[in-house]
Design a protein around this motif. Structure first.
Motif, PDB file in Angstrom:
ATOM      1  N   PRO A 280       0.836  -1.206   0.000  1.00 31.86           N
ATOM      2  CA  PRO A 280       0.000   0.000   0.000  1.00 31.86           C
ATOM      3  C   PRO A 280       0.871   1.256   0.000  1.00 31.86           C
ATOM      4  O   PRO A 280       2.009   1.233   0.487  1.00 31.86           O
ATOM      5  CB  PRO A 280      -0.810  -0.128   1.291  1.00 31.86           C
ATOM      6  CG  PRO A 280      -0.019  -1.036   2.164  1.00 31.86           C
ATOM      7  CD  PRO A 280       0.680  -1.977   1.248  1.00 31.86           C
ATOM      8  N   PRO A 281       0.355   2.356  -0.547  1.00 35.40           N
ATOM      9  CA  PRO A 281       1.139   3.601  -0.592  1.00 35.40           C
ATOM     10  C   PRO A 281       1.655   4.032   0.778  1.00 35.40           C
ATOM     11  O   PRO A 281       2.759   4.571   0.894  1.00 35.40           O
ATOM     12  CB  PRO A 281       0.147   4.615  -1.168  1.00 35.40           C
ATOM     13  CG  PRO A 281      -0.834   3.795  -1.938  1.00 35.40           C
ATOM     14  CD  PRO A 281      -0.954   2.506  -1.214  1.00 35.40           C
ATOM     15  N   ARG A 282       0.851   3.827   1.806  1.00 29.97           N
ATOM     16  CA  ARG A 282       1.285   4.173   3.161  1.00 29.97           C
ATOM     17  C   ARG A 282       2.598   3.500   3.510  1.00 29.97           C
ATOM     18  O   ARG A 282       3.513   4.120   4.086  1.00 29.97           O
ATOM     19  CB  ARG A 282       0.173   3.746   4.132  1.00 29.97           C
ATOM     20  CG  ARG A 282       0.400   4.022   5.601  1.00 29.97           C
ATOM     21  CD  ARG A 282       1.039   2.903   6.396  1.00 29.97           C
ATOM     22  NE  ARG A 282       0.446   1.592   6.178  1.00 29.97           N
ATOM     23  CZ  ARG A 282       0.969   0.483   6.685  1.00 29.97           C
ATOM     24  NH1 ARG A 282       2.084   0.524   7.399  1.00 29.97           N
ATOM     25  NH2 ARG A 282       0.414  -0.681   6.438  1.00 29.97           N
ATOM     26  N   LEU A 283       2.750   2.257   3.121  1.00 28.16           N
ATOM     27  CA  LEU A 283       3.942   1.496   3.467  1.00 28.16           C
ATOM     28  C   LEU A 283       5.147   1.902   2.614  1.00 28.16           C
ATOM     29  O   LEU A 283       6.268   2.002   3.121  1.00 28.16           O
ATOM     30  CB  LEU A 283       3.658   0.000   3.304  1.00 28.16           C
ATOM     31  CG  LEU A 283       4.609  -0.956   4.020  1.00 28.16           C
ATOM     32  CD1 LEU A 283       4.542  -0.740   5.525  1.00 28.16           C
ATOM     33  CD2 LEU A 283       4.279  -2.400   3.692  1.00 28.16           C
ATOM     34  N   THR A 284       4.938   2.136   1.346  1.00 33.76           N
ATOM     35  CA  THR A 284       6.060   2.501   0.483  1.00 33.76           C
ATOM     36  C   THR A 284       6.619   3.877   0.855  1.00 33.76           C
ATOM     37  O   THR A 284       7.835   4.093   0.838  1.00 33.76           O
ATOM     38  CB  THR A 284       5.644   2.481  -1.000  1.00 33.76           C
ATOM     39  OG1 THR A 284       4.502   3.324  -1.186  1.00 33.76           O
ATOM     40  CG2 THR A 284       5.311   1.065  -1.436  1.00 33.76           C
ATOM     41  N   SER A 285       5.741   4.822   1.209  1.00 37.94           N
ATOM     42  CA  SER A 285       6.228   6.140   1.623  1.00 37.94           C
ATOM     43  C   SER A 285       6.987   6.049   2.940  1.00 37.94           C
ATOM     44  O   SER A 285       7.997   6.728   3.145  1.00 37.94           O
ATOM     45  CB  SER A 285       5.067   7.131   1.739  1.00 37.94           C
ATOM     46  OG  SER A 285       4.141   6.718   2.736  1.00 37.94           O
ATOM     47  N   ARG A 288      10.473   4.633   2.256  1.00 40.81           N
ATOM     48  CA  ARG A 288      11.415   5.626   1.724  1.00 40.81           C
ATOM     49  C   ARG A 288      11.937   6.525   2.829  1.00 40.81           C
ATOM     50  O   ARG A 288      13.100   6.927   2.832  1.00 40.81           O
ATOM     51  CB  ARG A 288      10.732   6.457   0.630  1.00 40.81           C
ATOM     52  CG  ARG A 288      10.547   5.698  -0.684  1.00 40.81           C
ATOM     53  CD  ARG A 288      10.148   6.650  -1.812  1.00 40.81           C
ATOM     54  NE  ARG A 288       8.837   7.237  -1.581  1.00 40.81           N
ATOM     55  CZ  ARG A 288       7.684   6.688  -1.964  1.00 40.81           C
ATOM     56  NH1 ARG A 288       7.690   5.517  -2.591  1.00 40.81           N
ATOM     57  NH2 ARG A 288       6.544   7.291  -1.733  1.00 40.81           N
ATOM     58  N   ALA A 289      11.077   6.826   3.811  1.00 31.18           N
ATOM     59  CA  ALA A 289      11.509   7.668   4.928  1.00 31.18           C
ATOM     60  C   ALA A 289      12.482   6.947   5.855  1.00 31.18           C
ATOM     61  O   ALA A 289      13.256   7.583   6.573  1.00 31.18           O
ATOM     62  CB  ALA A 289      10.283   8.132   5.728  1.00 31.18           C
ATOM     63  N   ALA A 290      12.460   5.631   5.836  1.00 29.76           N
ATOM     64  CA  ALA A 290      13.314   4.853   6.738  1.00 29.76           C
ATOM     65  C   ALA A 290      14.774   4.889   6.331  1.00 29.76           C
ATOM     66  O   ALA A 290      15.663   4.650   7.163  1.00 29.76           O
ATOM     67  CB  ALA A 290      12.829   3.403   6.787  1.00 29.76           C
ATOM     68  N   GLY A 291      15.060   5.176   5.064  1.00 29.09           N
ATOM     69  CA  GLY A 291      16.443   5.177   4.624  1.00 29.09           C
ATOM     70  C   GLY A 291      16.934   3.774   4.330  1.00 29.09           C
ATOM     71  O   GLY A 291      16.163   2.807   4.329  1.00 29.09           O
ATOM     72  N   ALA A 374      -0.599  -5.369   4.071  1.00 34.45           N
ATOM     73  CA  ALA A 374      -1.553  -4.349   4.523  1.00 34.45           C
ATOM     74  C   ALA A 374      -1.308  -3.941   5.976  1.00 34.45           C
ATOM     75  O   ALA A 374      -1.484  -2.774   6.341  1.00 34.45           O
ATOM     76  CB  ALA A 374      -2.984  -4.860   4.347  1.00 34.45           C
ATOM     77  N   GLU A 375      -0.905  -4.886   6.819  1.00 36.99           N
ATOM     78  CA  GLU A 375      -0.698  -4.591   8.234  1.00 36.99           C
ATOM     79  C   GLU A 375       0.777  -4.578   8.612  1.00 36.99           C
ATOM     80  O   GLU A 375       1.116  -4.556   9.805  1.00 36.99           O
ATOM     81  CB  GLU A 375      -1.436  -5.631   9.094  1.00 36.99           C
ATOM     82  CG  GLU A 375      -2.934  -5.726   8.843  1.00 36.99           C
ATOM     83  CD  GLU A 375      -3.653  -4.428   9.166  1.00 36.99           C
ATOM     84  OE1 GLU A 375      -3.197  -3.711  10.084  1.00 36.99           O
ATOM     85  OE2 GLU A 375      -4.648  -4.114   8.484  1.00 36.99           O
ATOM     86  N   ALA A 376       1.666  -4.599   7.639  1.00 35.62           N
ATOM     87  CA  ALA A 376       3.101  -4.630   7.926  1.00 35.62           C
ATOM     88  C   ALA A 376       3.566  -3.287   8.496  1.00 35.62           C
ATOM     89  O   ALA A 376       2.934  -2.245   8.291  1.00 35.62           O
ATOM     90  CB  ALA A 376       3.877  -4.953   6.650  1.00 35.62           C
ATOM     91  N   VAL A 377       4.678  -3.316   9.231  1.00 38.96           N
ATOM     92  CA  VAL A 377       5.271  -2.103   9.797  1.00 38.96           C
ATOM     93  C   VAL A 377       6.740  -2.041   9.386  1.00 38.96           C
ATOM     94  O   VAL A 377       7.350  -3.069   9.058  1.00 38.96           O
ATOM     95  CB  VAL A 377       5.136  -2.045  11.330  1.00 38.96           C
ATOM     96  CG1 VAL A 377       3.695  -1.835  11.748  1.00 38.96           C
ATOM     97  CG2 VAL A 377       5.678  -3.314  11.967  1.00 38.96           C
ATOM     98  N   VAL A 378       7.306  -0.838   9.426  1.00 42.74           N
ATOM     99  CA  VAL A 378       8.667  -0.621   8.968  1.00 42.74           C
ATOM    100  C   VAL A 378       9.543  -0.175  10.135  1.00 42.74           C
ATOM    101  O   VAL A 378       9.144   0.681  10.940  1.00 42.74           O
ATOM    102  CB  VAL A 378       8.702   0.444   7.849  1.00 42.74           C
ATOM    103  CG1 VAL A 378      10.141   0.803   7.472  1.00 42.74           C
ATOM    104  CG2 VAL A 378       7.953  -0.059   6.619  1.00 42.74           C
ATOM    105  N   ARG A 386      10.681   1.846  15.065  1.00 46.47           N
ATOM    106  CA  ARG A 386       9.640   1.863  14.050  1.00 46.47           C
ATOM    107  C   ARG A 386       9.596   3.222  13.359  1.00 46.47           C
ATOM    108  O   ARG A 386       9.807   4.273  13.990  1.00 46.47           O
ATOM    109  CB  ARG A 386       8.285   1.583  14.675  1.00 46.47           C
ATOM    110  CG  ARG A 386       7.175   1.350  13.635  1.00 46.47           C
ATOM    111  CD  ARG A 386       5.815   1.206  14.284  1.00 46.47           C
ATOM    112  NE  ARG A 386       5.266   2.484  14.656  1.00 46.47           N
ATOM    113  CZ  ARG A 386       4.579   2.727  15.771  1.00 46.47           C
ATOM    114  NH1 ARG A 386       4.371   1.755  16.625  1.00 46.47           N
ATOM    115  NH2 ARG A 386       4.111   3.924  16.058  1.00 46.47           N
ATOM    116  N   VAL A 387       9.335   3.180  12.056  1.00 48.39           N
ATOM    117  CA  VAL A 387       9.181   4.410  11.282  1.00 48.39           C
ATOM    118  C   VAL A 387       7.689   4.622  11.043  1.00 48.39           C
ATOM    119  O   VAL A 387       7.003   3.756  10.496  1.00 48.39           O
ATOM    120  CB  VAL A 387       9.914   4.322   9.923  1.00 48.39           C
ATOM    121  CG1 VAL A 387       9.785   5.634   9.171  1.00 48.39           C
ATOM    122  CG2 VAL A 387      11.375   3.950  10.135  1.00 48.39           C
ATOM    123  N   ASP A 388       7.171   5.760  11.486  1.00 47.70           N
ATOM    124  CA  ASP A 388       5.754   6.046  11.301  1.00 47.70           C
ATOM    125  C   ASP A 388       5.486   6.512   9.876  1.00 47.70           C
ATOM    126  O   ASP A 388       6.388   6.948   9.159  1.00 47.70           O
ATOM    127  CB  ASP A 388       5.293   7.129  12.280  1.00 47.70           C
ATOM    128  CG  ASP A 388       5.299   6.628  13.716  1.00 47.70           C
ATOM    129  OD1 ASP A 388       4.951   5.453  13.927  1.00 47.70           O
ATOM    130  OD2 ASP A 388       5.680   7.401  14.621  1.00 47.70           O
TER     131      ASP A 388
END
Length: 390
Positions: A280-285, A288-291, A374-378, A386-388
């Motif tokens: 999902p877009p939420r996860l891909t963005s 990218r923020a996580a580096g 869908a429910e994955a976290v980064v 965790r990266v929000d």
């Protein structure tokens, strides 16, 4: 009942810091669980609440009153020990009644005969007897009141210990791994009894355990500790679905969350090894923020099993299959993607998968793993935080 506030509570034993700058607020009537592995400081924190350990720094408040400088007897808290701590020479009735006797204690209670008569008079007074009998009825101890602790089972002894705490009608109940000495079946039954007791009494409970199942089924909120520091404080659902770091992710859940090395792959996918997986877009963005070096947290239930060459799946080999009744736990070695367990000090290539029912898979069998992100976290690979969502 009362609320509890911990402000900067710290306890050091020489150069060893057992509890480090704890700040918590426990609401009136809440069931707080202090969760963590052995040596994390949870029992030390409970003993400081009870007044059995002194604070190196910080303050403890019960409602608006500061209590960390008061003796244990003045804090209006009841402590249920792991070892039950029953008086072996006293009957069940006398064990439960004993706090009420000590509330009226006088120096001459130690005088032979006279002291015994005074204690018996308190025990037989209508108000005390009525309170003890009602407590025994709640805990299903009525038929055991004249027995000695040595004739009781572990679960019955634990109920006596609970009864002794209940008759005091304290503002706070403190429990230090009270079920750890019981077998699995009895632990489940007693867990239900304590939950029921909390609902009936309506008091504030602080409960220490290393068992995540106890924590997640009993607590209104959980404080997960590690090395004297609270890693996350929240409801069971919050901690399970949104762990703040990889330590929490790997501690909560059976099996725990899988941590897979990943990297962004365009606007709508993540790359795991050489496989591009829709995200999902939420996860891909967020990714990218996580580096660089990000870790993707995926629960075992998010995987599905497919043919080895199915498109969009992670190729793997079955290493272990465990049948646990309603579901099967399957360890799968990934052929290309890698997993990282930062808090366990290694990098692996296995993930745990849960499937409903009885699986016919055999070790050595090749499979393809589909994964729902869908429910994955980064998490950041550098520090495990965790990266929000961006």
């Amino acid at each position: 009942m009362a609320s509890i506030r911990l402000d900067g509570v710290t306890r050091a034993f020489g150069s060893k810091i057992a509890v480090n700058d704890i700040n918590l607020h426990v609401d009136d009537g809440e069931f707080l669980v202090l969760l963590g592995p052995s040596g994390c400081g949870k029992s030390t924190l409970l003993r400081m609440l009870a007044g059995l350990e002194t604070l190196s720094s910080g303050q403890i408040h019960l409602d608006d009153a500061r209590v960390d400088e008061l003796p244990p007897s003045a804090r209006d808290m009841a402590f249920v020990f792991q070892s039950y701590a029953l008086y072996p020479h006293m009957s069940v009735r006398r064990n439960i009644t004993f706090p009420l006797i000590m509330r009226q204690h006088r120096w001459w209670f130690h005088v032979p005969i006279i002291g015994d008569l005074a204690k018996r008079r308190i025990e037989r007074s209508p108000e005390v007897r009525d309170l003890v009998d009602r407590t025994a009825q709640i805990l299903a101890l009525t038929e055991m009141m004249d027995r000695l602790p040595k004739t009781l089972s572990g679960g019955q002894r634990q109920r006596v210990a609970l009864g002794r705490a209940m008759v005091r009608k304290p503002q706070v109940f403190l429990m230090d791994e009270p079920l750890s000495n019981l077998d699995a079946k009895l632990r489940t039954a007693m867990r239900a009894e304590i939950i029921k007791l909390h609902r009936q009494v309506g008091g504030t409970f602080v409960y220490v355990t290393h068992d995540q199942i106890e924590a997640m089924t009993m607590g209104t909120r959980i404080a997960l500790m590690r090395d004297g520091v609270v890693q996350q404080f929240g409801t069971a659902r919050e901690i399970y679905t949104n762990p703040l770091n990889t330590y929490v992710a790997r501690f909560i859940g059976t099996p725990p969350m899988n941590l897979i090395v990943a990297e962004p792959d365009g606007e709508a996918a993540l790359r795991l090894g050489t496989t591009s997986v829709a995200a999902p877009p939420r996860l891909t963005s967020t990714a990218r923020a996580a580096g660089p070096g990000l870790l993707l947290g995926v629960r075992p239930s998010a995987f599905t099993l497919d043919a080895p060459d199915a498109p969009g799946t992670l190729p793997g080999e079955v290493m272990l299959v465990e049948h646990v009744g309603a579901e099967s736990l399957i360890a799968v070695r990934l052929v290309e993607a890698k997993t990282a367990h930062l808090d366990e000090g290694d990098v692996r290539d296995e993930v745990m998968v849960t499937v409903a029912g009885y699986s016919d898979l055999q070790p050595g069998q090749r499979v393809g793993l589909g994964v729902d992100l869908a429910e994955a976290v980064v998490f950041r690979g550098a520090d495990g935080r965790r990266v929000d969502a961006a």
